[in-house]
Enzyme design. Sequence first.
Site, PDB file in Angstrom:
ATOM      1  NE  ARG A   1      -4.421  -1.100   9.450  1.00 43.03           N
ATOM      2  CZ  ARG A   1      -3.373  -0.606   8.804  1.00 43.03           C
ATOM      3  NH1 ARG A   1      -3.403   0.606   8.296  1.00 43.03           N
ATOM      4  NH2 ARG A   1      -2.287  -1.338   8.650  1.00 43.03           N
TER       5      ARG A   1
ATOM      6  CE  LYS B   1      -2.139  -1.139   3.847  1.00 40.68           C
ATOM      7  NZ  LYS B   1      -1.668  -2.488   4.244  1.00 40.68           N
TER       8      LYS B   1
ATOM      9  NE  ARG C   1       1.995  -5.065  11.079  1.00 41.78           N
ATOM     10  CZ  ARG C   1       3.103  -4.810  10.381  1.00 41.78           C
ATOM     11  NH1 ARG C   1       4.254  -5.338  10.728  1.00 41.78           N
ATOM     12  NH2 ARG C   1       3.051  -4.007   9.328  1.00 41.78           N
TER      13      ARG C   1
ATOM     14  NE  ARG D   1       6.504  -0.256  10.339  1.00 38.45           N
ATOM     15  CZ  ARG D   1       5.504  -0.269   9.483  1.00 38.45           C
ATOM     16  NH1 ARG D   1       5.638   0.364   8.326  1.00 38.45           N
ATOM     17  NH2 ARG D   1       4.385  -0.886   9.771  1.00 38.45           N
TER      18      ARG D   1
ATOM     19  NE  ARG E   1       7.888  -2.123   6.331  1.00 39.26           N
ATOM     20  CZ  ARG E   1       6.603  -1.822   6.130  1.00 39.26           C
ATOM     21  NH1 ARG E   1       6.275  -0.992   5.141  1.00 39.26           N
ATOM     22  NH2 ARG E   1       5.657  -2.332   6.881  1.00 39.26           N
TER      23      ARG E   1
HETATM   24  P1  B4P Z   1       4.075  -1.969   2.186  1.00 38.17           P
HETATM   25  O1  B4P Z   1       3.305  -3.177   1.811  1.00 38.17           O
HETATM   26  O2  B4P Z   1       4.056  -0.845   1.261  1.00 38.17           O
HETATM   27  O3  B4P Z   1       3.619  -1.606   3.654  1.00 38.17           O
HETATM   28  P2  B4P Z   1       2.132  -1.192   4.017  1.00 38.17           P
HETATM   29  O4  B4P Z   1       1.173  -2.248   3.571  1.00 38.17           O
HETATM   30  O5  B4P Z   1       1.900   0.180   3.535  1.00 38.17           O
HETATM   31  O6  B4P Z   1       2.216  -1.044   5.555  1.00 38.17           O
HETATM   32  P3  B4P Z   1       1.534  -1.751   6.765  1.00 38.17           P
HETATM   33  O7  B4P Z   1       0.128  -2.182   6.487  1.00 38.17           O
HETATM   34  O8  B4P Z   1       2.485  -2.771   7.233  1.00 38.17           O
HETATM   35  O9  B4P Z   1       1.577  -0.646   7.870  1.00 38.17           O
HETATM   36  P4  B4P Z   1       0.798   0.689   8.219  1.00 38.17           P
HETATM   37  O10 B4P Z   1       1.838   1.714   8.239  1.00 38.17           O
HETATM   38  O11 B4P Z   1      -0.396   0.963   7.387  1.00 38.17           O
HETATM   39  O12 B4P Z   1       5.552  -2.375   2.362  1.00 38.17           O
HETATM   40  C1  B4P Z   1       6.000  -3.564   2.966  1.00 38.17           C
HETATM   41  C2  B4P Z   1       7.357  -3.931   2.431  1.00 38.17           C
HETATM   42  O13 B4P Z   1       7.193  -4.640   1.210  1.00 38.17           O
HETATM   43  C3  B4P Z   1       8.292  -2.771   2.102  1.00 38.17           C
HETATM   44  O14 B4P Z   1       9.576  -3.045   2.567  1.00 38.17           O
HETATM   45  C4  B4P Z   1       8.269  -2.694   0.591  1.00 38.17           C
HETATM   46  O15 B4P Z   1       9.484  -2.204   0.065  1.00 38.17           O
HETATM   47  C5  B4P Z   1       8.056  -4.130   0.202  1.00 38.17           C
HETATM   48  N1  B4P Z   1       7.364  -4.288  -1.070  1.00 38.17           N
HETATM   49  C6  B4P Z   1       6.272  -3.596  -1.485  1.00 38.17           C
HETATM   50  N2  B4P Z   1       5.891  -4.037  -2.713  1.00 38.17           N
HETATM   51  C7  B4P Z   1       6.736  -5.056  -3.034  1.00 38.17           C
HETATM   52  C8  B4P Z   1       6.855  -5.922  -4.175  1.00 38.17           C
HETATM   53  N3  B4P Z   1       6.018  -5.848  -5.211  1.00 38.17           N
HETATM   54  N4  B4P Z   1       7.823  -6.858  -4.168  1.00 38.17           N
HETATM   55  C9  B4P Z   1       8.680  -6.951  -3.114  1.00 38.17           C
HETATM   56  N5  B4P Z   1       8.648  -6.154  -2.030  1.00 38.17           N
HETATM   57  C10 B4P Z   1       7.681  -5.222  -1.989  1.00 38.17           C
HETATM   58  O16 B4P Z   1       0.270   0.361   9.693  1.00 38.17           O
HETATM   59  C11 B4P Z   1       1.123   0.077  10.777  1.00 38.17           C
HETATM   60  C12 B4P Z   1       0.344   0.045  12.099  1.00 38.17           C
HETATM   61  O17 B4P Z   1      -0.246   1.355  12.365  1.00 38.17           O
HETATM   62  C13 B4P Z   1      -0.871  -0.900  12.166  1.00 38.17           C
HETATM   63  O18 B4P Z   1      -0.498  -2.224  12.513  1.00 38.17           O
HETATM   64  C14 B4P Z   1      -1.738  -0.211  13.272  1.00 38.17           C
HETATM   65  O19 B4P Z   1      -1.247  -0.493  14.553  1.00 38.17           O
HETATM   66  C15 B4P Z   1      -1.528   1.266  12.997  1.00 38.17           C
HETATM   67  N6  B4P Z   1      -2.565   1.845  12.112  1.00 38.17           N
HETATM   68  C16 B4P Z   1      -2.325   2.378  10.867  1.00 38.17           C
HETATM   69  N7  B4P Z   1      -3.480   2.806  10.320  1.00 38.17           N
HETATM   70  C17 B4P Z   1      -4.467   2.523  11.218  1.00 38.17           C
HETATM   71  C18 B4P Z   1      -5.887   2.695  11.212  1.00 38.17           C
HETATM   72  N8  B4P Z   1      -6.519   3.245  10.161  1.00 38.17           N
HETATM   73  N9  B4P Z   1      -6.594   2.284  12.293  1.00 38.17           N
HETATM   74  C19 B4P Z   1      -5.982   1.752  13.356  1.00 38.17           C
HETATM   75  N10 B4P Z   1      -4.639   1.542  13.418  1.00 38.17           N
HETATM   76  C20 B4P Z   1      -3.885   1.924  12.366  1.00 38.17           C
END
Ligand code: B4P
Length: 190
Positions: A89, A14, A146, A134, A128
């Site tokens: 979420r 995302k 998660r 993190r 990551r």
């Molecule tokens: P991403 O996949 O981009 O990470 P994300 O989904 O955006 O983040 P995530 O869901 O973990 O965390 P968030 O900050 O929203 O990247 C993951 C890795 O994969 C990276 O290293 C990237 O380089 C790699 N990657 C991506 N695409 C790839 C590909 N095609 N091939 C290989 N590698 C690839 O949330 C974190 C925490 O914040 C939650 O657990 C919660 O506690 C809180 N939170 C956030 N929003 C909330 C909400 N709305 N309500 C309640 N709590 C919330």
Amino acid sequence: MLNLVLFGPPGAGKGTQSEKLIEKYQLIHLSTGDILRGELKAETTLGAEAKKFMDKGELVPDEVVIGMIGNKLKENTDAKGFVFDGFPRTNAQAEALDLLLTKHQTSITAMLALDVEYDELVSRLLNRGKDSGRVDDQDISIIENRVKVYNQETKPVMDFYLAQNKYYAVEGMGTVEQIFDRLSKQIDAL
Ligand code: B4P
């Protein structure tokens, strides 16, 4: 306005895809995860409270993240649109977002949901975790929690957008460029 909800489990890509989408479509990126990590870094009261949930892989309370998004919408009234990354979420967050956008005379255009296999999610997050610092990316049991929280509390949000005919599934396996190409094609077809 073009208002997109980028949806998917932790590690689905995302954040990665949002960065590219905002550049291509000139949108504002609203990531609740990034905003919360900013609060943590700035050592605010909100950050200290959020950390208790984030480090365990639990969701931060709805009222906290809804308030944050409401503030960001007010700060960006001249935007061409938004990418909502990691929000909503829960169903309560989805309902609150609809209300907030109605107040700003706009609405969600589409939810784009990235579909990624479980083993790939775990491998991306652990990878990551090696250099991000993190806490929630470094421990397999926190990652599992998660994904469990996603399946129980977040996945049902797709029904909210399905009912509005705004849900689009996008294959999230492959290279970053391949996935970006699929997302762009879907957006251009909206
Ligand atoms: P991403 O996949 O981009 O990470 P994300 O989904 O955006 O983040 P995530 O869901 O973990 O965390 P968030 O900050 O929203 O990247 C993951 C890795 O994969 C990276 O290293 C990237 O380089 C790699 N990657 C991506 N695409 C790839 C590909 N095609 N091939 C290989 N590698 C690839 O949330 C974190 C925490 O914040 C939650 O657990 C919660 O506690 C809180 N939170 C956030 N929003 C909330 C909400 N709305 N309500 C309640 N709590 C919330």
